[in-house]
Design an enzyme around this catalytic site. Structure first.
Site, PDB file in Angstrom:
ATOM      1  N   THR A   9       3.058  -1.070   8.828  1.00  0.00           N
ATOM      2  CA  THR A   9       3.649  -1.917   9.879  1.00  0.00           C
ATOM      3  C   THR A   9       4.000  -3.311   9.389  1.00  0.00           C
ATOM      4  O   THR A   9       4.771  -4.020  10.054  1.00  0.00           O
ATOM      5  CB  THR A   9       2.648  -2.105  11.035  1.00  0.00           C
ATOM      6  OG1 THR A   9       1.452  -2.699  10.499  1.00  0.00           O
ATOM      7  CG2 THR A   9       2.308  -0.771  11.698  1.00  0.00           C
ATOM      8  N   GLY A  10       3.375  -3.740   8.311  1.00  0.00           N
ATOM      9  CA  GLY A  10       3.474  -5.133   7.859  1.00  0.00           C
ATOM     10  C   GLY A  10       2.401  -6.013   8.486  1.00  0.00           C
ATOM     11  O   GLY A  10       2.193  -7.154   8.048  1.00  0.00           O
ATOM     12  N   ILE A  11       1.710  -5.495   9.469  1.00  0.00           N
ATOM     13  CA  ILE A  11       0.727  -6.322  10.193  1.00  0.00           C
ATOM     14  C   ILE A  11      -0.493  -6.611   9.317  1.00  0.00           C
ATOM     15  O   ILE A  11      -0.937  -7.761   9.196  1.00  0.00           O
ATOM     16  CB  ILE A  11       0.312  -5.634  11.515  1.00  0.00           C
ATOM     17  CG1 ILE A  11       1.497  -5.545  12.460  1.00  0.00           C
ATOM     18  CG2 ILE A  11      -0.837  -6.404  12.180  1.00  0.00           C
ATOM     19  CD1 ILE A  11       1.255  -4.661  13.683  1.00  0.00           C
ATOM     20  N   GLY A  12      -1.032  -5.575   8.710  1.00  0.00           N
ATOM     21  CA  GLY A  12      -2.226  -5.769   7.889  1.00  0.00           C
ATOM     22  C   GLY A  12      -1.968  -6.728   6.739  1.00  0.00           C
ATOM     23  O   GLY A  12      -2.784  -7.634   6.470  1.00  0.00           O
ATOM     24  N   MET A  13      -0.853  -6.562   6.074  1.00  0.00           N
ATOM     25  CA  MET A  13      -0.514  -7.451   4.953  1.00  0.00           C
ATOM     26  C   MET A  13      -0.335  -8.889   5.421  1.00  0.00           C
ATOM     27  O   MET A  13      -0.704  -9.836   4.711  1.00  0.00           O
ATOM     28  CB  MET A  13       0.746  -6.966   4.245  1.00  0.00           C
ATOM     29  CG  MET A  13       0.556  -5.725   3.390  1.00  0.00           C
ATOM     30  SD  MET A  13      -0.601  -6.023   2.007  1.00  0.00           S
ATOM     31  CE  MET A  13      -0.154  -4.621   0.945  1.00  0.00           C
TER      32      MET A  13
ATOM     33  N   CYS B 276       3.345  -2.949   4.000  1.00  0.00           N
ATOM     34  CA  CYS B 276       2.419  -1.866   4.344  1.00  0.00           C
ATOM     35  C   CYS B 276       3.118  -1.066   5.435  1.00  0.00           C
ATOM     36  O   CYS B 276       4.328  -1.205   5.602  1.00  0.00           O
ATOM     37  CB  CYS B 276       1.046  -2.401   4.766  1.00  0.00           C
ATOM     38  SG  CYS B 276       1.042  -3.487   6.207  1.00  0.00           S
TER      39      CYS B 276
ATOM     40  N   ARG C 126      12.231 -31.963  10.940  1.00  0.00           N
ATOM     41  CA  ARG C 126      11.192 -31.697  11.948  1.00  0.00           C
ATOM     42  C   ARG C 126      10.390 -30.454  11.599  1.00  0.00           C
ATOM     43  O   ARG C 126       9.215 -30.336  11.981  1.00  0.00           O
ATOM     44  CB  ARG C 126      11.810 -31.573  13.340  1.00  0.00           C
ATOM     45  CG  ARG C 126      12.688 -30.343  13.550  1.00  0.00           C
ATOM     46  CD  ARG C 126      13.362 -30.387  14.926  1.00  0.00           C
ATOM     47  NE  ARG C 126      14.048 -29.148  15.254  1.00  0.00           N
ATOM     48  CZ  ARG C 126      15.252 -28.804  14.808  1.00  0.00           C
ATOM     49  NH1 ARG C 126      15.902 -29.617  13.977  1.00  0.00           N
ATOM     50  NH2 ARG C 126      15.812 -27.667  15.159  1.00  0.00           N
ATOM     51  N   HIS C 127      11.010 -29.546  10.850  1.00  0.00           N
ATOM     52  CA  HIS C 127      10.281 -28.325  10.466  1.00  0.00           C
ATOM     53  C   HIS C 127       9.221 -28.636   9.410  1.00  0.00           C
ATOM     54  O   HIS C 127       8.148 -28.032   9.409  1.00  0.00           O
ATOM     55  CB  HIS C 127      11.261 -27.264   9.975  1.00  0.00           C
ATOM     56  CG  HIS C 127      12.304 -26.928  10.998  1.00  0.00           C
ATOM     57  ND1 HIS C 127      11.980 -26.358  12.206  1.00  0.00           N
ATOM     58  CD2 HIS C 127      13.641 -27.143  11.012  1.00  0.00           C
ATOM     59  CE1 HIS C 127      13.086 -26.220  12.930  1.00  0.00           C
ATOM     60  NE2 HIS C 127      14.107 -26.684  12.221  1.00  0.00           N
TER      61      HIS C 127
ATOM     62  N   HIS D 283      13.148 -22.365   9.046  1.00  0.00           N
ATOM     63  CA  HIS D 283      12.216 -23.128   9.888  1.00  0.00           C
ATOM     64  C   HIS D 283      10.779 -23.111   9.377  1.00  0.00           C
ATOM     65  O   HIS D 283      10.062 -24.090   9.537  1.00  0.00           O
ATOM     66  CB  HIS D 283      12.242 -22.594  11.322  1.00  0.00           C
ATOM     67  CG  HIS D 283      13.483 -22.972  12.073  1.00  0.00           C
ATOM     68  ND1 HIS D 283      13.615 -22.841  13.432  1.00  0.00           N
ATOM     69  CD2 HIS D 283      14.670 -23.476  11.628  1.00  0.00           C
ATOM     70  CE1 HIS D 283      14.818 -23.261  13.813  1.00  0.00           C
ATOM     71  NE2 HIS D 283      15.490 -23.634  12.725  1.00  0.00           N
TER      72      HIS D 283
ATOM     73  N   ASP E 123       0.871  -1.172   0.000  1.00  0.00           N
ATOM     74  CA  ASP E 123       0.000   0.000   0.000  1.00  0.00           C
ATOM     75  C   ASP E 123       0.912   1.228   0.000  1.00  0.00           C
ATOM     76  O   ASP E 123       2.131   1.117  -0.199  1.00  0.00           O
ATOM     77  CB  ASP E 123      -1.000  -0.038   1.171  1.00  0.00           C
ATOM     78  CG  ASP E 123      -0.339   0.186   2.528  1.00  0.00           C
ATOM     79  OD1 ASP E 123       0.910   0.286   2.586  1.00  0.00           O
ATOM     80  OD2 ASP E 123      -1.070   0.252   3.530  1.00  0.00           O
TER      81      ASP E 123
HETATM   82  C1  RB5 Z   1      -2.145   2.594   6.497  1.00  0.00           C
HETATM   83  O1  RB5 Z   1      -2.224   3.824   7.127  1.00  0.00           O
HETATM   84  C2  RB5 Z   1      -1.729   1.515   7.469  1.00  0.00           C
HETATM   85  O2  RB5 Z   1      -2.787   1.206   8.299  1.00  0.00           O
HETATM   86  C3  RB5 Z   1      -1.248   0.294   6.730  1.00  0.00           C
HETATM   87  O3  RB5 Z   1      -0.171   0.633   5.916  1.00  0.00           O
HETATM   88  C4  RB5 Z   1      -0.744  -0.865   7.588  1.00  0.00           C
HETATM   89  O4  RB5 Z   1       0.183  -0.436   8.524  1.00  0.00           O
HETATM   90  C5  RB5 Z   1      -1.761  -1.741   8.152  1.00  0.00           C
HETATM   91  O5  RB5 Z   1      -1.488  -2.730   8.827  1.00  0.00           O
END
Ligand code: RB5
Length: 153
Positions: free
Chosen positions: A67-71, A65, A132-133, A98, A8
């Site tokens: 944080t990388g969390i959403g992706m 993205c 094992r992995h 692993h 994004d």
């Molecule tokens: C966009 O502002 C932000 O929420 C997105 O890039 C990402 O961090 C979501 O996990």
């Protein structure tokens, strides 16, 4: 290797740096966007990359993205996807050795484009250890099938 890359707006700089690295290494790169700084929704781009890897239309994927969390959340919804969010070289290497991660996820507001390139290189250069992995990945595939009825690559 055919590698799909997507982001994004929060991961755009990382995506562009990763594409340059991959092209420089001779990989076939599929740029799934985004390609501008306008605010977009990360699920739309995560879906494109994860679907290509899940279907075998790409060998590997890289997503970014803010944080990388959403992706990570998006990519791990797809059958057979093992998407790993990494922030340092140890995690990048282990995600291959692993977990045999088939999508690497990066945070454009967490790591610099220069660091992102190093993480992708560490992931690509590492080798899955199997043994094992593999047995553990097999358990994940069973869980996926039980939970989603998915085909699981
Ligand atoms: C966009 O502002 C932000 O929420 C997105 O890039 C990402 O961090 C979501 O996990």
């Amino acid at each position: 290797m055919k590698i799909a890359v997507g982001s994004d707006h929060g991961g755009l700089q990382v995506k562009d740096a990763v594409i340059a690295l991959l092209a420089g290494r001779g990989h076939e790169v599929i740029d799934a966007g985004t390609n501008g700084t306008a605010s977009v929704d990360y699920p739309d781009f995560g879906e494109k990359v994860a679907e290509m890897v899940s279907r075998g239309e790409a060998d590997q994927g890289v997503l970014a993205c803010g944080t990388g969390i959403g992706m990570s959340i998006v990519a791990n919804k797809f059958p057979g996807i093992r998407a790993a969010l990494v922030t340092d070289e140890f995690m990048a290497r282990m995600s291959r050795e692993h977990n045999n991660a088939n999508i690497l996820v990066l945070g454009g507001r967490v790591v610099t484009p220069e660091t992102a390139v190093e993480l992708v290189a560490a992931w690509l250069d590492a080798a899955f250890e199997g043994g094992r992995h593999q047995a553990r990945l097999d358990k994940i595939a069973v869980l996926e099938k039980q939970a989603c009825g998915g085909a699981g690559a």
